[in-house]
Enzyme design. Structure first.
Site, mmCIF file in Angstrom:
data_model
loop_
_atom_site.group_PDB
_atom_site.id
_atom_site.type_symbol
_atom_site.label_atom_id
_atom_site.label_comp_id
_atom_site.label_asym_id
_atom_site.label_seq_id
_atom_site.Cartn_x
_atom_site.Cartn_y
_atom_site.Cartn_z
ATOM 1 N N HIS A 65 0.840 -1.197 0.000
ATOM 2 C CA HIS A 65 0.000 0.000 0.000
ATOM 3 C C HIS A 65 0.878 1.252 0.000
ATOM 4 O O HIS A 65 2.081 1.175 0.230
ATOM 5 C CB HIS A 65 -0.906 0.027 1.249
ATOM 6 C CG HIS A 65 -0.138 0.183 2.525
ATOM 7 N ND1 HIS A 65 0.528 -0.848 3.134
ATOM 8 C CD2 HIS A 65 0.109 1.278 3.306
ATOM 9 C CE1 HIS A 65 1.140 -0.416 4.219
ATOM 10 N NE2 HIS A 65 0.906 0.879 4.355
ATOM 11 N N ARG A 132 6.717 -8.934 16.051
ATOM 12 C CA ARG A 132 7.208 -7.606 15.667
ATOM 13 C C ARG A 132 6.109 -6.574 15.926
ATOM 14 O O ARG A 132 4.936 -6.835 15.663
ATOM 15 C CB ARG A 132 7.581 -7.607 14.189
ATOM 16 C CG ARG A 132 8.011 -6.267 13.657
ATOM 17 C CD ARG A 132 8.547 -6.393 12.234
ATOM 18 N NE ARG A 132 8.943 -5.090 11.761
ATOM 19 C CZ ARG A 132 8.134 -4.247 11.104
ATOM 20 N NH1 ARG A 132 6.890 -4.591 10.817
ATOM 21 N NH2 ARG A 132 8.567 -3.070 10.728
HETATM 22 C C1 OGA Z 1 1.571 1.296 8.097
HETATM 23 C C2 OGA Z 1 2.804 0.588 7.712
HETATM 24 C C3 OGA Z 1 4.682 -0.786 8.311
HETATM 25 C C4 OGA Z 1 5.230 -1.565 9.453
HETATM 26 O O1 OGA Z 1 1.156 1.156 9.265
HETATM 27 O O2 OGA Z 1 1.005 1.997 7.230
HETATM 28 O O3 OGA Z 1 3.193 0.660 6.579
HETATM 29 O O4 OGA Z 1 6.423 -1.853 9.404
HETATM 30 N N1 OGA Z 1 3.469 -0.137 8.642
HETATM 31 O O5 OGA Z 1 4.476 -1.898 10.375
HETATM 32 NI NI NI Z 2 2.130 2.166 5.514
#
Ligand code: OGA
Ligand code: NI
Length: 174
Positions: A65, A132
């Site tokens: 995204h 994570r």
């Molecule tokens: C988000 C995103 C990446 C991550 O929350 O939009 O891209 O490493 N997170 O959690």
């Molecule tokens: Ni993001």
């Protein structure tokens, strides 16, 4: 949480100021960013959690995204998982650096800069052994303010759109 968001807001404004500066603009050119209006911008803190997954190749962490914000300030834990799409084909890991934040250009910054700053496609993959977590601070304009290219001269690549409208279009067409 409140303290963290306050710090992030200050940092986001500082970075946006520098980015506008590099386009030959300043806060005064953006009505809703003028110091007296700054309480109006919208921001949100998203907490992401990616549990351990026995077979990461068969799971989706966070699907590819772009962020719909102006800027996103991402705080990753020490476990790798974030990847960015380079040249439309290569997924390149963005490994955590202790004490460092990842700054993502969002779609609204892409529009505001008429494509000079490009929003980056990224995703998060899960890990076979480690849980994570990450914290994403999304910073954007008031929901009802039209965002349009500021440096388009006579060639705007995008129509004026509010954050609210943009999220609706994206939910339908992305
Ligand atoms: C988000 C995103 C990446 C991550 O929350 O939009 O891209 O490493 N997170 O959690
Ligand atoms: Ni993001």
């Amino acid at each position: 949480m409140e303290e963290y968001q306050k710090e992030m807001k200050g940092l986001a404004l500082k970075l946006i100021g520098l980015m506008l500066g590099s386009l030959g603009l300043n806060y005064e050119d953006v009505k809703w960013l003028k110091p007296k209006n700054r309480s109006r911008p919208r921001a949100l803190l998203q907490l992401n959690s990616y549990p351990v997954c026995p077979d990461p190749t068969r799971a989706m962490g966070l699907a590819p995204h772009t962020d719909s914000s102006l800027l996103t300030l991402l705080n990753q834990s020490s476990i790798s998982g974030l990847q960015i799409l380079v040249d439309g084909i290569w997924w390149v890991p963005v490994h955590p650096i202790p004490g460092a934040l990842v700054v993502n250009v969002g779609d609204l910054m892409h529009i505001l800069s008429n494509g000079q700053f490009k929003s980056a496609v990224h995703r998060a993959v899960v890990n076979e052994v480690h849980h994570r977590i990450s914290m994403a601070y999304f910073y954007g304009p008031p929901m009802d303010v039209k965002i349009s290219p500021l440096i388009a001269h006579n060639h705007p690549l995008y129509q004026p759109v509010t954050w609210k409208e943009y999220l609706e279009y994206k939910a339908t067409h992305f």
